[in-house]
Each structure stands twice: as structure tokens, then as C-alpha cells.
Design an enzyme around this catalytic site. Structure first.
Site, PDB file in Angstrom:
ATOM      1  N   ASP A  22       1.040  -1.218  -0.026  1.00 19.43           N
ATOM      2  CA  ASP A  22       0.138  -0.104  -0.264  1.00 19.43           C
ATOM      3  C   ASP A  22       0.695   1.188   0.135  1.00 19.43           C
ATOM      4  O   ASP A  22       1.540   1.537   1.018  1.00 19.43           O
ATOM      5  CB  ASP A  22      -0.975   0.066   1.015  1.00 19.43           C
ATOM      6  CG  ASP A  22      -1.730   1.074   1.265  1.00 19.43           C
ATOM      7  OD1 ASP A  22      -1.614   2.178   0.534  1.00 19.43           O
ATOM      8  OD2 ASP A  22      -2.652   1.316   2.181  1.00 19.43           O
ATOM      9  N   LYS A  44      -3.348  14.992  -9.679  1.00 19.83           N
ATOM     10  CA  LYS A  44      -2.490  14.755 -10.802  1.00 19.83           C
ATOM     11  C   LYS A  44      -1.721  15.803 -11.166  1.00 19.83           C
ATOM     12  O   LYS A  44      -0.460  15.868 -11.751  1.00 19.83           O
ATOM     13  CB  LYS A  44      -3.357  13.983 -12.154  1.00 19.83           C
ATOM     14  CG  LYS A  44      -3.989  12.799 -11.590  1.00 19.83           C
ATOM     15  CD  LYS A  44      -2.671  11.682 -11.598  1.00 19.83           C
ATOM     16  CE  LYS A  44      -3.427  10.325 -11.468  1.00 19.83           C
ATOM     17  NZ  LYS A  44      -2.467   9.246 -11.327  1.00 19.83           N
ATOM     18  N   SER A  70       0.636  10.406 -14.599  1.00 19.43           N
ATOM     19  CA  SER A  70      -0.163  11.523 -14.418  1.00 19.43           C
ATOM     20  C   SER A  70      -1.676  11.379 -14.876  1.00 19.43           C
ATOM     21  O   SER A  70      -1.932  10.036 -15.043  1.00 19.43           O
ATOM     22  CB  SER A  70       0.603  12.759 -14.631  1.00 19.43           C
ATOM     23  OG  SER A  70      -0.398  13.777 -14.624  1.00 19.43           O
ATOM     24  N   TYR A 126      -9.207  14.393  -8.121  1.00 22.35           N
ATOM     25  CA  TYR A 126      -8.248  13.853  -9.127  1.00 22.35           C
ATOM     26  C   TYR A 126      -7.509  14.676  -9.762  1.00 22.35           C
ATOM     27  O   TYR A 126      -6.071  14.563  -9.805  1.00 22.35           O
ATOM     28  CB  TYR A 126      -9.194  12.964  -9.847  1.00 22.35           C
ATOM     29  CG  TYR A 126      -8.268  11.766 -10.766  1.00 22.35           C
ATOM     30  CD1 TYR A 126      -7.616  10.729 -10.282  1.00 22.35           C
ATOM     31  CD2 TYR A 126      -8.247  12.100 -12.220  1.00 22.35           C
ATOM     32  CE1 TYR A 126      -7.098   9.772 -11.325  1.00 22.35           C
ATOM     33  CE2 TYR A 126      -7.594  11.285 -13.030  1.00 22.35           C
ATOM     34  CZ  TYR A 126      -6.890  10.112 -12.457  1.00 22.35           C
ATOM     35  OH  TYR A 126      -6.354   9.194 -13.219  1.00 22.35           O
TER      36      TYR A 126
HETATM   37  N1  LIG Z   1      -7.690   4.725 -17.001  1.00 19.07           N
HETATM   38  C1  LIG Z   1      -7.747   5.850 -17.440  1.00 19.07           C
HETATM   39  O1  LIG Z   1      -8.489   6.369 -18.121  1.00 19.07           O
HETATM   40  C2  LIG Z   1      -6.511   6.754 -16.717  1.00 19.07           C
HETATM   41  C3  LIG Z   1      -6.458   8.093 -17.364  1.00 19.07           C
HETATM   42  C4  LIG Z   1      -5.495   8.977 -16.780  1.00 19.07           C
HETATM   43  C5  LIG Z   1      -4.650   8.232 -15.655  1.00 19.07           C
HETATM   44  N2  LIG Z   1      -4.786   7.028 -15.288  1.00 19.07           N
HETATM   45  C6  LIG Z   1      -3.771   6.667 -14.430  1.00 19.07           C
HETATM   46  O2  LIG Z   1      -3.211   5.488 -14.677  1.00 19.07           O
HETATM   47  C7  LIG Z   1      -2.650   4.745 -13.514  1.00 19.07           C
HETATM   48  C8  LIG Z   1      -3.312   3.273 -13.664  1.00 19.07           C
HETATM   49  O3  LIG Z   1      -4.776   3.200 -13.530  1.00 19.07           O
HETATM   50  P1  LIG Z   1      -5.575   2.161 -14.590  1.00 19.07           P
HETATM   51  O4  LIG Z   1      -6.420   3.094 -15.110  1.00 19.07           O
HETATM   52  O5  LIG Z   1      -4.716   1.153 -14.951  1.00 19.07           O
HETATM   53  O6  LIG Z   1      -6.595   1.636 -13.458  1.00 19.07           O
HETATM   54  P2  LIG Z   1      -6.551   0.270 -12.524  1.00 19.07           P
HETATM   55  O7  LIG Z   1      -7.695   0.343 -11.515  1.00 19.07           O
HETATM   56  O8  LIG Z   1      -6.674  -0.843 -13.563  1.00 19.07           O
HETATM   57  O9  LIG Z   1      -5.186   0.084 -11.830  1.00 19.07           O
HETATM   58  C9  LIG Z   1      -4.805   0.642 -10.787  1.00 19.07           C
HETATM   59  C10 LIG Z   1      -3.865  -0.010  -9.981  1.00 19.07           C
HETATM   60  O10 LIG Z   1      -3.522   0.648  -8.640  1.00 19.07           O
HETATM   61  C11 LIG Z   1      -3.716  -0.022  -7.490  1.00 19.07           C
HETATM   62  N3  LIG Z   1      -3.541   0.784  -6.451  1.00 19.07           N
HETATM   63  C12 LIG Z   1      -4.533   1.566  -5.922  1.00 19.07           C
HETATM   64  N4  LIG Z   1      -4.470   2.159  -4.765  1.00 19.07           N
HETATM   65  C13 LIG Z   1      -3.213   1.783  -4.365  1.00 19.07           C
HETATM   66  C14 LIG Z   1      -2.205   1.967  -3.367  1.00 19.07           C
HETATM   67  N5  LIG Z   1      -2.680   2.765  -2.100  1.00 19.07           N
HETATM   68  N6  LIG Z   1      -1.184   1.214  -3.113  1.00 19.07           N
HETATM   69  C15 LIG Z   1      -0.757   0.575  -4.249  1.00 19.07           C
HETATM   70  N7  LIG Z   1      -1.538   0.166  -5.432  1.00 19.07           N
HETATM   71  C16 LIG Z   1      -2.735   0.956  -5.461  1.00 19.07           C
HETATM   72  C17 LIG Z   1      -4.901  -0.769  -7.713  1.00 19.07           C
HETATM   73  O11 LIG Z   1      -4.911  -1.978  -6.822  1.00 19.07           O
HETATM   74  C18 LIG Z   1      -4.913  -1.044  -9.065  1.00 19.07           C
HETATM   75  O12 LIG Z   1      -4.293  -2.361  -9.343  1.00 19.07           O
HETATM   76  C19 LIG Z   1      -3.527   5.276 -12.397  1.00 19.07           C
HETATM   77  O13 LIG Z   1      -2.564   6.386 -11.770  1.00 19.07           O
HETATM   78  C20 LIG Z   1      -4.579   6.106 -12.819  1.00 19.07           C
HETATM   79  O14 LIG Z   1      -4.844   7.334 -11.970  1.00 19.07           O
HETATM   80  C21 LIG Z   1      -5.670   6.256 -15.670  1.00 19.07           C
END
Ligand SMILES: NC(=O)c1ccc[n+]([C@@H]2O[C@H](COP(=O)([O-])OP(=O)(O)OC[C@H]3O[C@@H](n4cnc5c(N)ncnc54)[C@H](O)[C@@H]3O)[C@@H](O)[C@H]2O)c1
Length: 283
Positions: free
Chosen positions: A66, A163, A145, A159
Site C-alpha cells: 500500500d 495529478k 499522471s 483527481y
Molecule cells: N484509465 C484511465 O482512463 C486513466 C487516465 C489517466 C490516468 N490514469 C492513471 O493510470 C494509473 C493506472 O490506472 P488504471 O487505469 O490502469 O486503473 P486500474 O484500476 O486498472 O489500476 C490501478 C492499480 O493501482 C492499484 N492501487 C490503488 N491504490 C493503491 C495503493 N494505495 N497502493 C498500491 N497500489 C494501489 C490498484 O490496486 C490497481 O491495481 C493510475 O494512476 C490512474 O490514475 C488512468
């Protein structure tokens, strides 16, 4: 195996690697020769992805962490990352997102955004930078980000703010760490198909995004992983302190995200979609 082997002999850490963008990046780096540590709040998921990579011939380990907890981040480095002879790449990718009108966001939800996305990412990047400086081989840190860091999106106040902080952290860390030959950059994904966006896309927003984004489709985890691998590799050897939009051109027209929710000219900013409202409540 990938066509290129840009990470042969190198060691990479990917946080949030149990799912979505992180899992895809871990696979990409491993396919190009990296030994990979996958860390995630979901330790079983991290180990599951690591096992998949090992079955493909890669060296990979999955570990629960975490990243909001300083002691857990310290243990990740002392017990797992530190077992490797070096650290070359850190994809600080774990993140957390809930939506809700700014009038309703609770202090708890606000703090959670900053704990996970800002403090957690900082702790991981600081520990990675220390390890890279100690090893003396330079390195590349890539934060995940969001396009929301530079593009205001209605209902994403916490959010987007969190970011945006990462973009500044990227620039300041890059400034200080150049002397250690440690580069620091960020990717800013647009809306990408992962678990994080499943509820949002199910509301009908998918059609809106596909219509408004110039490249006429949503992002895929592989789109982001390719950009991360570029920033992690020597292909970007003279880039540091940059935040790179990977959003199909969504950022070119700044109003598209807002139009889903707003009744123009009225004060009607209610969150209309039940699934999103329920998720915000459960935050
Ligand atoms: N999916 C989108 O549209 C999008 C757009 C812009 C940015 N992001 C960013 O991309 C990154 C990955 O997200 P994703 O879309 O693959 O989502 P996802 O939910 O598939 O993956 C996020 C992962 O982060 C882990 N996580 C959450 N809190 C945590 C903590 N306290 N400690 C350790 N791990 C933790 C979760 O368990 C999960 O496996 C994130 O930073 C998200 O903000 C995503």
C-alpha cells in the site's frame, strides 16, 4: 520477446502493476528483457501478473504494497527491490479516482486522492531515486499522471488537482536528480479502458469520447505502456522533467469532457449516473 530489447540486464519496478496500465507496462518491459518487480495494494493480483510473466520466460516478482504507508514502501525496497543488484526503471503508476461534484466532495475522499496519488507516488519515487543514486547507473522514473492534470474535467476536482501536483513533482525531481543521471518524466493518459474507467464508460460516456477524441477511439493500456517504455528507455535519453499527453488528441479540444454532465446555462451539475454516484458514496 519484443523486437527490441531495450531493457536487457535492467531492473524495473512497476506500481499498480496488478491491473490495467501497470500490468501492461510490466509485460512490455519484461518482453524487452527487464527483470520486473510488480507492486500493488492487491498483492495476489501482482503475483498473478508476475506468474504470467514468469511462464513466458521473464524474471518477475509480485508483492503487496500500500503505497500510502511509508513503512510498506520502505519494506518494498528493503525486502524486494533491494534484493536485485540495481534499479534502472521505476514506473510509479498506482492511482485512485472517484468522481463527484465539487460541492459534495468529502474531506475523506479528497485526502484519499492525495494520499494515494500524490504522497504514495512521492514515497515510491523518492525511494526509487535513492536506490538509483546509490547504484550509480542513472535511471528513469516515469509517473502516471493524467490528461486531467492539464485539462479541467467536471466532477474530477480532487483527481485533477492531485495529478497536477504530480506534473510539478516530475519537474522538480528532474531538476534535482539530473546530477545522478536519473531522468524523471510523466505520461498523461486520456480516457483509457481499464477497471478504473469501467463504470464511467458504462454510463454512455464511451460514445461521447469516441465521437470527440480526434483519433476516434479510447486509449488502450498498450498505448500508454508504449509511451512509458519510450520514456523509460534510452530512446528518450535527453528528455527529463516532461509530462507527455497520450490521449488520442483529446486535449486539443478542451471542452469535450465537461459536456457530458453540464446543462448549459443552468446550475444543474448533479451526478446523473447511479453507478458513479454509488462509487463516490462508497469512497
Ligand atoms: N484509465 C484511465 O482512463 C486513466 C487516465 C489517466 C490516468 N490514469 C492513471 O493510470 C494509473 C493506472 O490506472 P488504471 O487505469 O490502469 O486503473 P486500474 O484500476 O486498472 O489500476 C490501478 C492499480 O493501482 C492499484 N492501487 C490503488 N491504490 C493503491 C495503493 N494505495 N497502493 C498500491 N497500489 C494501489 C490498484 O490496486 C490497481 O491495481 C493510475 O494512476 C490512474 O490514475 C488512468
Amino acid at each position: 520477446m519484443g523486437e527490441q530489447m531495450r531493457f536487457e540486464g535492467k531492473v524495473a519496478l512497476v506500481t499498480g502493476g496488478a491491473s490495467g496500465i501497470g500490468a501492461e507496462t510490466a509485460a512490455k518491459l519484461a518482453s524487452e528483457g527487464a527483470r520486473v518487480v510488480i507492486a500493488d495494494l492487491d498483492g495476489e493480483g501482482a503475483e498473478r501478473i508476475a506468474a504470467e510473466l514468469r511462464s513466458g520466460g521473464a524474471e518477475a516478482v509480485g508483492v503487496a504494497c500500500d503505497q500510502t504507508d511509508e513503512a510498506q514502501v520502505a519494506a518494498l525496497f528493503s525486502e524486494t527491490v533491494g534484493r536485485f543488484d540495481r534499479l534502472d526503471v521505476c514506473h510509479a503508476n498506482a492511482g485512485w479516482c472517484r468522481v463527484g461534484p465539487v460541492l459534495d466532495v468529502s474531506a475523506r475522499t479528497w485526502r484519499r486522492h492525495f494520499d494515494v496519488n500524490v504522497t504514495g507516488t512521492f514515497l515510491v519515487c523518492q525511494a526509487a531515486a535513492r536506490r538509483m543514486a546509490q547504484c550509480g547507473n542513472g535511471g528513469s522514473i516515469v509517473m502516471t499522471s493524467s490528461s486531467g492534470a492539464v485539462q479541467p474535467a467536471a466532477f474530477f476536482s480532487a483527481y485533477c488537482s492531485a495529478k497536477a501536483a504530480l506534473n510539478m513533482l516530475t519537474a522538480v525531481m528532474a531538476y534535482e536528480l539530473g546530477v545522478h543521471r536519473v531522468r524523471v518524466n510523466a505520461v498523461m493518459p486520456g480516457v483509457t479502458e481499464t477497471a478504473m474507467t469501467a463504470d464511467l464508460l458504462a454510463t454512455g460516456a464511451r460514445e461521447l469520447f469516441e465521437r470527440e477524441v480526434p483519433l476516434a477511439r479510447l486509449g488502450r493500456p498498450a498505448d500508454i505502456a508504449d509511451a512509458v517504455a519510450f520514456l523509460a528507455s534510452d530512446d528518450s535519453a535527453y528528455m527529463t522533467g516532461q509530462s507527455l499527453l497520450v490521449d488520442g488528441g483529446g486535449g486539443i479540444g478542451a471542452s469535450w469532457f465537461v459536456t457530458d454532465f453540464r446543462a448549459r446555462g443552468s446550475a444543474d451539475w448533479r451526478l446523473r449516473h447511479e453507478a458513479l454516484a454509488a462509487a463516490a458514496e462508497a469512497a
